[in-house]
Structure formats: C-alpha cells, structure tokens
Design a protein around this motif. Structure first.
Motif, mmCIF file in Angstrom:
data_model
loop_
_atom_site.group_PDB
_atom_site.id
_atom_site.type_symbol
_atom_site.label_atom_id
_atom_site.label_comp_id
_atom_site.label_asym_id
_atom_site.label_seq_id
_atom_site.Cartn_x
_atom_site.Cartn_y
_atom_site.Cartn_z
ATOM 1 N N ARG A 1 0.838 -1.213 0.000
ATOM 2 C CA ARG A 1 0.000 0.000 0.000
ATOM 3 C C ARG A 1 0.866 1.252 0.000
ATOM 4 N NH1 ARG A 1 -5.345 1.300 1.117
ATOM 5 N NH2 ARG A 1 -5.557 3.515 0.770
ATOM 6 N N ILE A 2 1.931 1.249 0.788
ATOM 7 C CA ILE A 2 2.841 2.391 0.838
ATOM 8 C C ILE A 2 3.507 2.589 -0.518
ATOM 9 C CG2 ILE A 2 5.009 3.221 1.855
ATOM 10 C CD1 ILE A 2 4.043 1.866 4.501
ATOM 11 N N GLU A 3 3.918 1.518 -1.151
ATOM 12 C CA GLU A 3 4.553 1.609 -2.471
ATOM 13 C C GLU A 3 3.599 2.210 -3.499
ATOM 14 O OE1 GLU A 3 5.859 -2.403 -3.093
ATOM 15 O OE2 GLU A 3 7.622 -2.157 -1.790
ATOM 16 N N LEU B 1 13.834 12.702 -4.531
ATOM 17 C CA LEU B 1 15.035 11.877 -4.394
ATOM 18 C C LEU B 1 14.810 10.692 -3.472
ATOM 19 C CD1 LEU B 1 17.698 14.705 -4.008
ATOM 20 C CD2 LEU B 1 17.059 13.446 -6.081
ATOM 21 N N GLY B 2 13.861 10.830 -2.553
ATOM 22 C CA GLY B 2 13.617 9.738 -1.626
ATOM 23 C C GLY B 2 12.416 10.005 -0.752
ATOM 24 N N CYS B 3 11.913 8.917 -0.175
ATOM 25 C CA CYS B 3 10.750 9.007 0.704
ATOM 26 C C CYS B 3 10.950 8.018 1.852
ATOM 27 C CB CYS B 3 9.479 8.685 -0.078
ATOM 28 S SG CYS B 3 7.967 8.759 0.894
ATOM 29 N N HIS B 4 10.947 8.544 3.065
ATOM 30 C CA HIS B 4 11.069 7.692 4.250
ATOM 31 C C HIS B 4 9.701 7.662 4.924
ATOM 32 C CE1 HIS B 4 11.901 6.641 8.439
ATOM 33 N NE2 HIS B 4 12.837 5.879 7.907
ATOM 34 N N VAL B 5 9.190 6.461 5.173
ATOM 35 C CA VAL B 5 7.869 6.284 5.779
ATOM 36 C C VAL B 5 8.029 5.478 7.058
ATOM 37 C CG1 VAL B 5 5.531 5.389 5.447
ATOM 38 C CG2 VAL B 5 6.845 6.197 3.469
ATOM 39 N N ALA B 6 7.465 6.000 8.135
ATOM 40 C CA ALA B 6 7.429 5.254 9.400
ATOM 41 C C ALA B 6 5.970 5.045 9.767
ATOM 42 C CB ALA B 6 8.152 6.008 10.508
ATOM 43 N N VAL B 7 5.586 3.791 9.929
ATOM 44 C CA VAL B 7 4.232 3.445 10.362
ATOM 45 C C VAL B 7 4.367 3.008 11.812
ATOM 46 C CG1 VAL B 7 2.202 2.012 9.945
ATOM 47 C CG2 VAL B 7 3.667 2.677 8.032
ATOM 48 N N ILE B 8 3.642 3.707 12.687
ATOM 49 C CA ILE B 8 3.786 3.472 14.118
ATOM 50 C C ILE B 8 2.506 2.861 14.663
ATOM 51 C CG2 ILE B 8 4.284 4.535 16.349
ATOM 52 C CD1 ILE B 8 5.223 6.756 13.773
ATOM 53 N N ARG C 1 -3.153 6.418 3.821
ATOM 54 C CA ARG C 1 -3.773 7.236 2.766
ATOM 55 C C ARG C 1 -3.804 8.701 3.161
ATOM 56 N NH1 ARG C 1 -9.820 6.858 2.898
ATOM 57 N NH2 ARG C 1 -9.354 8.337 4.551
ATOM 58 N N ASP C 2 -4.232 9.002 4.393
ATOM 59 C CA ASP C 2 -4.324 10.389 4.854
ATOM 60 C C ASP C 2 -2.959 11.066 4.887
ATOM 61 O OD1 ASP C 2 -7.034 10.021 5.075
ATOM 62 O OD2 ASP C 2 -7.077 10.041 7.274
ATOM 63 N N ALA C 3 -1.930 10.342 5.301
ATOM 64 C CA ALA C 3 -0.584 10.919 5.350
ATOM 65 C C ALA C 3 -0.093 11.252 3.937
ATOM 66 C CB ALA C 3 0.377 9.959 6.040
ATOM 67 N N PHE C 4 -0.299 10.360 2.990
ATOM 68 C CA PHE C 4 0.150 10.631 1.627
ATOM 69 C C PHE C 4 -0.677 11.736 0.973
ATOM 70 C CE2 PHE C 4 2.679 6.807 2.017
ATOM 71 C CZ PHE C 4 3.787 7.094 1.221
#
Length: 189
Positions: free
Chosen positions: A21-23, A37-44, A90-93
């Motif tokens: 889903r993140i991809e 250049l990049g995307c860092h995602v943290a799911v907590i 979804r809301d974060a993106f």
C-alpha cells in the motif's frame, strides 16, 4: 520509482500488504511532484496491536532536489478512522501531496495575492439617525449604516477616524459595508 525506506515502529510487525500500500501511494507522488530523491515512511502501531484496534500514526519525509524536505506527521489524537492502518497511510500521503503541490505553486508564483481592503476616513456621522459617511482614498463619499460597523464600534467613531470597509451597491448608489476602525492606519490629510 521513488527510492523508498519503510520502517515499522511501536510494536507493529512488518507486513507485505502494508508495504504494498505504501509503495502504491508513493508511486502516486511522482504524478504530483518532480525531482523526488527519496521518501522515508514510518508506520507506528499502538500497544503492539497489529492491523486493527489501536490508532496508527504515519510519518513521511520526502526529499526533493534543491528544496527542503517535506515532512508529514499524521498522529491524530482521537481520529477513529486511524484505527485502520490503511486509512492512516492514505491520509498521510494525501497531506504530503497537498504540501508538495502548495510548495510547487509558491515556487511558480501561483499563490493568490489578496488585495488590501479599501480604506478611508469618517467624514460625517449622525448618531441619532444611525448613519454616517466616509471619504474613500480616491476622494469619493460613501454612506454607511450603523449596522455595517463591526461590533459596537459605531458609537466610538468620530469624524477623521481611519476605517477599512467593503464597498457594495446600495439603494441610492455605492455604500460602505463591513466598516472596521483601522487602528494604526495613518492616512494623508
């Protein structure tokens, strides 16, 4: 494809479904913003819960060439929709897309410029009848009624006071509405 780093925190275990889903969401970013250049995602996760049952937070850091990072930290206090990790993602993106688009509009000079509200000076006032006149910056005289003055300021207005107003049509020609005392506004006499 955007270089992507995904971290699962707060007791949340890695999940191929969440990662997919993140991809998908990250791939959509390429349509809205260039030079990522990049995307860092943290799911907590919350309290070690897996996919449902607690509130999830999502942090994004998007790095673009020649620009500062865009950071989104979706950590809602009581948003029960974020009991679903996919809704939180979804809301974060969505928030990230809006910030990227806003930044691009600002860089392109496409930000709305708000015109300053017209200003004038009270020329006459009739407290008994509840109306007055103001002189606009271009020398015209406009009628205003006591009800057009914000709050209880009508009783404090004096001839010579600076005001801001909105001009609109009246029964006998243009009139001033939404009249506000303009404290600190100095007008040439």
């Amino acid at each position: 494809m955007i270089p992507l780093q995904i971290a699962f925190e707060g007791g949340l275990e890695e999940s191929p479904a969440i990662q997919a889903r993140i991809e998908r969401e990250a791939a959509k970013l390429e349509r809205f913003a260039s030079q990522i250049l990049g995307c860092h995602v943290a799911v907590i996760g919350r309290s070690g819960r897996r996919h449902h049952g607690g509130l999830f937070a999502v942090r994004l850091r998007i790095t673009r060439a020649g620009q500062g990072d865009v950071v989104v930290d979706r950590n809602p206090d009581e948003d029960h929709a974020h009991e679903d990790v996919y809704v939180a993602i979804r809301d974060a993106f969505n928030a990230a897309r809006r910030r990227l688009q806003d930044r691009d509009r600002r860089l392109a000079g496409q930000v709305k410029q708000h015109e300053a509200q017209p200003h004038g000076r009270v020329s006459r006032i009739d407290r008994d009848e509840g109306f007055g006149f103001l002189e606009t910056a271009d020398g015209r005289e406009l009628y205003f009624h006591r009800n057009a003055v914000d709050g209880h300021a009508f009783d404090q207005l004096e001839p010579g006071d600076a005001v801001r107003f909105i001009e609109g049509p009246g029964e006998k020609g243009p009139r001033a509405s939404t009249v506000r005392p303009a404290h600190g506004l100095h007008l040439a006499t």
